[in-house]
Design a protein around this motif. Sequence first.
Motif: not given
Length: 435
Positions: A406-432
């Motif tokens: 969450l504090p990495q706004e300098r880069v996460t804000k450059l994602s072409p698709r905005p993401q919620t905390e739920e989205d981030l959780s799902a991405l980490f889970e998919a990367s296990m």
Amino acid sequence: LVPERPTLGNTDYAFEMAISNIRYGEGVTKEIGMDLQNLGAKRVCLMTDKNLSRLPPVNAVLNSLSKYGINFQMYDNVRVEPTDQSFLDAITFAKKGEFDAYVAVGGGSVMDTCKAANLYSSSPMSDFLDYVNAPIGKGKPVTVPLKPLIAVPTTSGTGSETTGVAIFDFKELKVKTGIASRAIKPTLGIIDPLHTLSMPERIVANSGFDVLCHALESYTALPYNMRSPCPSNPINRPAYQGSNPISDVWALHALRIVAKYLKRAMRNPEDHEARANMHLASAFAGIGFGNAGVHLCHGMSYPISGLVKAYKPKDYNVDHSLVPHGLSVVLTSPAVFAFTAQMHPERHLEAAEILGADIRTARIKDAGLILADTLRKFLFDLNVDDGLAAIGYSKADIPALVKGTLPQERVTKLSPRPQTEEDLSALFEASMKLY
């Protein structure tokens, strides 16, 4: 008077291209003593790490310094994957030495440490957090003049010789952050492909993954004219501005080189052509992402590195557990690009094709899945650990990983698709697990 322009929600309308001078050639390190003479340098700080201090790249620099009678002091205490404390150590050394030029010989860790040492010794009254990226630090613009810094990269990964970015682990928060300002980029990057010949296999692979993600993320980042806010003064325009027509050229070119040469460079240390090309690709991608920025793979990689438990990678001679930066970045790449593809599917498809996918019958709506599968195959061929689970993480760690992203706004804000905390959780889970 410049006419006021109507902007959509105050987005930017311009981008800026900043890059260090680059010199490339086999054996070009021998010129560094002359460069320092030309600069009139009287007290030089040479920074490297303990491992490298015994290897040919540092020897080549030392030979050139002695040949041209350059007065220098060596700091070889750089930490691989630096921390705020290791930065402060180097800064103390730099302040004491009152140097008039800096030379960094190493990978991203050394170059970034040297940038920080140059910055804070040139601005001795500043508090450490003054220049650290917001929201962790104050993110103040750098207005003090810095000393010349010559960077000699020994890995083919970070592209740090071309950029104004210095990354470190902020121990107290267990999160990576950094300093980003055009003012801290090296004066000159000396890219000598001979230095890559001393790199072991896993370092070649992991640094190559950093190049891969730099290229992919900067090419798919939010376009510069959709980034907000528009700065009120050009000094406030961030180093990471979003994808733009100049960065695109460098990112795509770097991606083509990775596709062609990374496997060869890793499998055969004697393959000079492959290793030289990867060394150049690192700089090309650096020019791209140094101005466009990176997004979710990097934003999510910082807690993956910062929260490391016991993982010790093969081929890294270190006394602490660490997840090499390129590995921490690439493990989420299949999930990330499957997620972002709906915004610029044609770019994701183009990247998949460069990396070897057959897209003749592909449907544009499948772009993300195609790129994700192509990346998985690429990583599998290069023996990459099977996801975050293989480097010591489990589902129980996901909340902490999200919190660190969450504090990495300098880069996460450059994602072409905005993401919620739920989205981030799902991405980490998919990367296990990747395969």
